[in-house]
Design a protein around this motif. Structure first.
Motif, short mmCIF file in Angstrom:
data_model
loop_
_atom_site.label_atom_id
_atom_site.label_comp_id
_atom_site.label_asym_id
_atom_site.label_seq_id
_atom_site.Cartn_x
_atom_site.Cartn_y
_atom_site.Cartn_z
N GLN A 284 26.99 25.27 52.57
CA GLN A 284 26.25 24.01 52.55
C GLN A 284 25.93 23.53 51.13
N LEU A 285 25.35 24.42 50.30
CA LEU A 285 24.98 24.02 48.95
C LEU A 285 26.18 23.97 48.01
N GLY A 286 27.12 24.90 48.22
CA GLY A 286 28.28 24.96 47.33
C GLY A 286 29.45 24.09 47.77
N PHE A 287 29.72 24.07 49.08
CA PHE A 287 30.89 23.35 49.58
C PHE A 287 30.54 21.97 50.15
N GLY A 288 29.25 21.68 50.33
CA GLY A 288 28.85 20.37 50.82
C GLY A 288 28.99 20.17 52.32
N LEU A 289 29.12 21.26 53.10
CA LEU A 289 29.22 21.12 54.56
C LEU A 289 27.84 20.88 55.15
N ASN A 290 27.79 20.21 56.31
CA ASN A 290 26.51 20.06 56.98
C ASN A 290 26.22 21.32 57.80
N PRO A 291 24.98 21.48 58.31
CA PRO A 291 24.64 22.71 59.03
C PRO A 291 25.54 23.00 60.23
N PHE A 292 25.95 21.96 60.96
CA PHE A 292 26.79 22.17 62.13
C PHE A 292 28.17 22.69 61.73
N GLU A 293 28.75 22.09 60.69
CA GLU A 293 30.06 22.55 60.20
C GLU A 293 29.96 23.98 59.70
N SER A 294 28.87 24.30 59.00
CA SER A 294 28.67 25.66 58.50
C SER A 294 28.56 26.65 59.66
N GLY A 295 27.79 26.29 60.69
CA GLY A 295 27.61 27.17 61.83
C GLY A 295 28.90 27.41 62.59
N MET A 296 29.74 26.38 62.70
CA MET A 296 31.00 26.53 63.42
C MET A 296 31.96 27.45 62.69
N ILE A 297 31.78 27.59 61.37
CA ILE A 297 32.63 28.49 60.60
C ILE A 297 32.10 29.93 60.68
N THR A 298 30.80 30.10 60.50
CA THR A 298 30.25 31.47 60.41
C THR A 298 30.23 32.19 61.76
N PHE A 299 30.22 31.44 62.87
CA PHE A 299 30.12 32.11 64.17
C PHE A 299 31.39 32.90 64.51
N ILE A 300 32.50 32.61 63.83
CA ILE A 300 33.76 33.25 64.17
C ILE A 300 33.70 34.76 63.94
N PHE A 342 36.37 32.30 47.72
CA PHE A 342 36.29 31.07 48.51
C PHE A 342 35.87 29.90 47.62
N GLU A 343 36.56 28.79 47.78
CA GLU A 343 36.21 27.55 47.09
C GLU A 343 36.12 26.43 48.12
N ALA A 344 35.59 25.30 47.69
CA ALA A 344 35.49 24.16 48.60
C ALA A 344 36.87 23.69 49.05
N THR A 345 37.90 23.98 48.24
CA THR A 345 39.27 23.57 48.57
C THR A 345 40.01 24.60 49.42
N THR A 346 39.40 25.77 49.64
CA THR A 346 40.04 26.80 50.46
C THR A 346 40.20 26.30 51.89
N PRO A 347 41.41 26.36 52.46
CA PRO A 347 41.59 25.88 53.84
C PRO A 347 40.65 26.61 54.81
N HIS A 348 40.07 25.84 55.70
CA HIS A 348 39.12 26.43 56.65
C HIS A 348 39.77 27.48 57.52
N VAL A 349 41.07 27.33 57.80
CA VAL A 349 41.74 28.30 58.65
C VAL A 349 41.80 29.67 57.96
N VAL A 350 41.92 29.67 56.63
CA VAL A 350 41.92 30.92 55.88
C VAL A 350 40.54 31.57 55.93
N ILE A 351 39.50 30.76 55.72
CA ILE A 351 38.13 31.28 55.78
C ILE A 351 37.85 31.85 57.16
N LEU A 352 38.26 31.12 58.20
CA LEU A 352 38.02 31.58 59.57
C LEU A 352 38.73 32.90 59.85
N ALA A 353 39.97 33.02 59.38
CA ALA A 353 40.73 34.25 59.62
C ALA A 353 40.07 35.45 58.95
#
Length: 463
Positions: A284-300, A342-353
Motif C-alpha cells: 500500500q505505502l510502497g506500491f500504491g495499492l488500495n487495501p482491497f487490492e493488497s488483501g487480494m494479493i496477501t490472502f494467496i 519485489f517492486e511496484a513493476t513486478t508482475p502480480h502473477v509473480v508475487i502471487l506465485a
C-alpha cells in the motif's frame, strides 16, 4: 458425536482467526484516521497477541473453576465488546486498549473450545471433530485480508470490527442452546505469583520493544519496560523451580522433541509474525495499492497453507519430521529473501506465485512442529504442554511484529526521509535471516524423532 458442538467452536475460532489478520490490510487507513503513523499502529497488533499470551495459560484453570460452557460464552461476549470498542475508538490509546480487551476474549475462546470438544467427544471420533474445528482456522486467514481490504476500501475500517457482532451473536445463541453442561473437574490452586510474573514478562518484553522508538514516548520508556519483562522472566524461572505446580511447567523442556519444536518454532513464528505487518504496508505505502487490492494479493499465502493440509500426512510419513521441517524452514527463508526484490513493476502473477509457495512451506513447518511438540508428551502433561506452547506461540508472533517495526524504523533513521520500498526490502532480508535461525535447533533432531506420530520408518527401523 454431535457435529453441532465442533461447529459452534468453529464459529468462535473463525471469528478470532479472521480478526487477527483482517486488521493488517486496514492499518494505513486506521492510522490515518487516528492521526498516527502506520508503524506506530503496530501496537494494535502486538497488544492483541500479548493479551493472548497472558491469558491463554489460565484458560484451562478458569474453565475448570467456573465451567467450560459459561466461560466460553463469557469469552464471546468480551470479544464482541472489545470489537465494538475498537470500532468507536477515536485515538490510539482507546484503540490499543480495545484490542487488549479483544485479546482477553480470544484467549479464552479457542483453548476452552478445544477443552469442550475433548470432554464431549469419544476418542474414536476426535480426529473428525478436530478436522471440523481446523477448517475455520484455515479459512479465517484466507478471508481476513480480502474482506478487510474490501470493507476498508469501499465502506470504512470500522466495519472490520462491527462484522464480528452478528457472527458472535450467532455463536453465543448456538452455544446456549446446544453446548452440554460439563461436569467440572476440581481445579488445583492457581499459581497467582507465576501468573503475575508471566504476564509481566510477556507484556514487558513485547510492549517494551514496540515502544522503544515511538515518537510519542521517550526511548527510556521502552528500554525500562523491556528490562522489567526480562527480569520478570528470570524471576519466574526461579519461581517455577521452587513450587510444586507452576503455571508453566519448565520441566517440559527436558523432553527433546518438545524443546526442539518450541525453540525452532519461536524463531520461525517471529519471522512469520512479521509478514502480515510488513507485506500490506509495502503493497500500500510502497506500491500504491488500495487495501482491497493488497488483501487480494496477501490472502494467496493462506490458500497455499490450506492445500498443504491435504498432503502433509503423506509427506511426513514418507520423509519424517526432521527432513521436512528443515526443508520447510530453508524454503521459507529463501522465499522471504525474494520479497526484498519485489517492486511496484513486478508482475502480480509473480508475487502471487511466490506468496503461494511461501504459504506452502510455512504450513508444512507449522503442521509438523505442532505435531512434533506433543509426540513424546505424556497424557498427564498434555494440558501443561498446550499452555506452554500456546504462550510461546502468541508471544513469538507479537515479537515478530515488534522486530519488523524496529528494523523499519532503524532503516528509516539511517537513510532519512519517509518510508520507501527500499526500507521494506531491508526488513524482509533481516526477517529471512531470522527464519533461517529456526533451522539450527532442528539439526540436532534424531531422524526417527516423532516416528510414532508421523508414521515415518527409517532404513534402520525397517531392517
Amino acid at each position: 458425536m454431535n457435529p453441532i458442538v465442533p461447529l459452534i467452536m468453529a464459529v468462535a475460532l473463525f471469528m478470532e482467526q479472521m480478526d487477527s489478520t483482517v486488521i493488517s490490510t486496514a492499518l494505513p487507513a486506521i492510522a490515518a484516521d487516528l492521526n498516527v503513523g502506520p508503524i506506530t499502529l503496530k501496537l494494535a497488533l502486538t497488544t492483541y497477541m500479548v493479551a493472548l499470551a497472558i491469558f491463554i495459560p489460565v484458560s484451562g484453570w478458569t474453565a475448570d473453576r467456573f465451567g467450560a460452557k459459561r466461560v466460553f460464552r463469557a469469552a464471546i461476549i468480551v470479544f464482541l465488546i472489545g470489537s465494538v470498542f475498537c470500532a468507536i475508538s477515536s485515538n490510539l490509546i482507546e484503540f490499543v486498549a480495545s484490542r487488549f480487551l479483544q485479546g482477553m476474549g480470544g484467549a479464552m475462546m479457542t483453548p476452552v473450545g478445544r477443552l469442550v470438544i475433548l470432554r464431549t467427544t469419544n476418542r474414536s471420533e476426535l480426529v473428525r471433530a478436530m478436522a471440523l474445528l481446523t477448517i475455520p482456522a484455515l479459512l479465517g486467514p484466507m478471508a481476513g485480508p480480502p474482506l478487510g481490504g474490501f470493507l476498508t476500501t469501499y465502506f470504512s475500517w470500522h466495519w472490520i470490527f462491527l462484522i464480528n457482532v452478528p457472527i458472535g451473536i450467532v455463536g453465543l445463541i448456538m452455544a446456549g442452546i446446544f453446548l452440554p453442561l460439563i461436569e467440572d473437574e476440581p481445579p488445583s490452586d492457581l499459581d497467582w505469583k507465576g501468573f503475575f510474573l508471566v504476564a509481566l514478562a510477556a507484556s514487558g518484553i513485547v510492549f517494551g520493544l514496540s515502544v522503544i522508538s515511538l515518537p510519542a514516548l521517550p526511548p527510556a520508556t521502552g528500554f525500562v519496560t523491556t528490562a522489567i519483562g526480562f527480569l520478570s522472566g528470570i524471576w519466574y524461572i526461579r519461581h517455577a523451580r521452587r513450587v510444586e505446580k507452576p503455571l508453566l511447567n519448565l520441566s517440559l523442556f527436558s523432553n527433546p522433541s518438545f524443546a526442539v519444536a518450541t525453540s525452532s518454532a519461536t524463531f520461525f513464528r517471529m519471522a512469520t509474525g512479521a509478514f502480515p505487518f510488513l507485506m500490506p504496508l509495502m503493497l500500500q505505502l510502497g506500491f500504491g495499492l488500495n487495501p482491497f487490492e493488497s488483501g487480494m494479493i496477501t490472502f494467496i499465502g493462506a490458500a497455499g497453507a490450506l492445500l498443504t493440509k491435504f498432503v502433509a500426512p503423506k509427506v511426513f510419513s514418507a520423509f519424517g519430521f526432521r527432513t521436512v521441517l528443515i526443508t520447510a524452514s530453508l524454503g521459507a527463508a529463501i522465499l522471504t529473501v525474494t520479497f526484498s526484490f519485489f517492486e511496484a513493476t513486478t508482475p502480480h502473477v509473480v508475487i502471487l506465485a511466490i506468496l503461494f509457495c511461501s504459504g506452502l512451506f510455512r504450513s508444512f513447518f507449522f503442521t509438523g512442529v505442532n505435531a512434533l511438540a506433543y509426540a513424546d508428551i505424556e497424557n498427564n502433561q498434555a494440558s501443561q504442554a498446550t499452555a506452554m506452547s500456546s504462550m510461546f506461540q502468541q508471544a513469538s508472533f507479537a515479537l515478530g511484529v515488534a522486530f519488523a517495526a524496529v528494523i523499519l524504523e532503524l532503516a528509516g533513521h539511517f537513510t532519512g526521509g519517509e518510508l520507501t520500498v527500499a526500507h521494506f526490502h531491508i526488513a524482509f532480508a533481516v526477517v529471512a535471516l531470522l527464519s533461517l535461525v529456526s533451522v539450527f535447533p532442528l539439526l540436532g533432531l534424531r531422524r526417527d524423532a516423532g516416528a510414532a506420530v508421523s508414521g515415518h520408518k527409517t532404513p534402520q527401523a525397517a531392517e
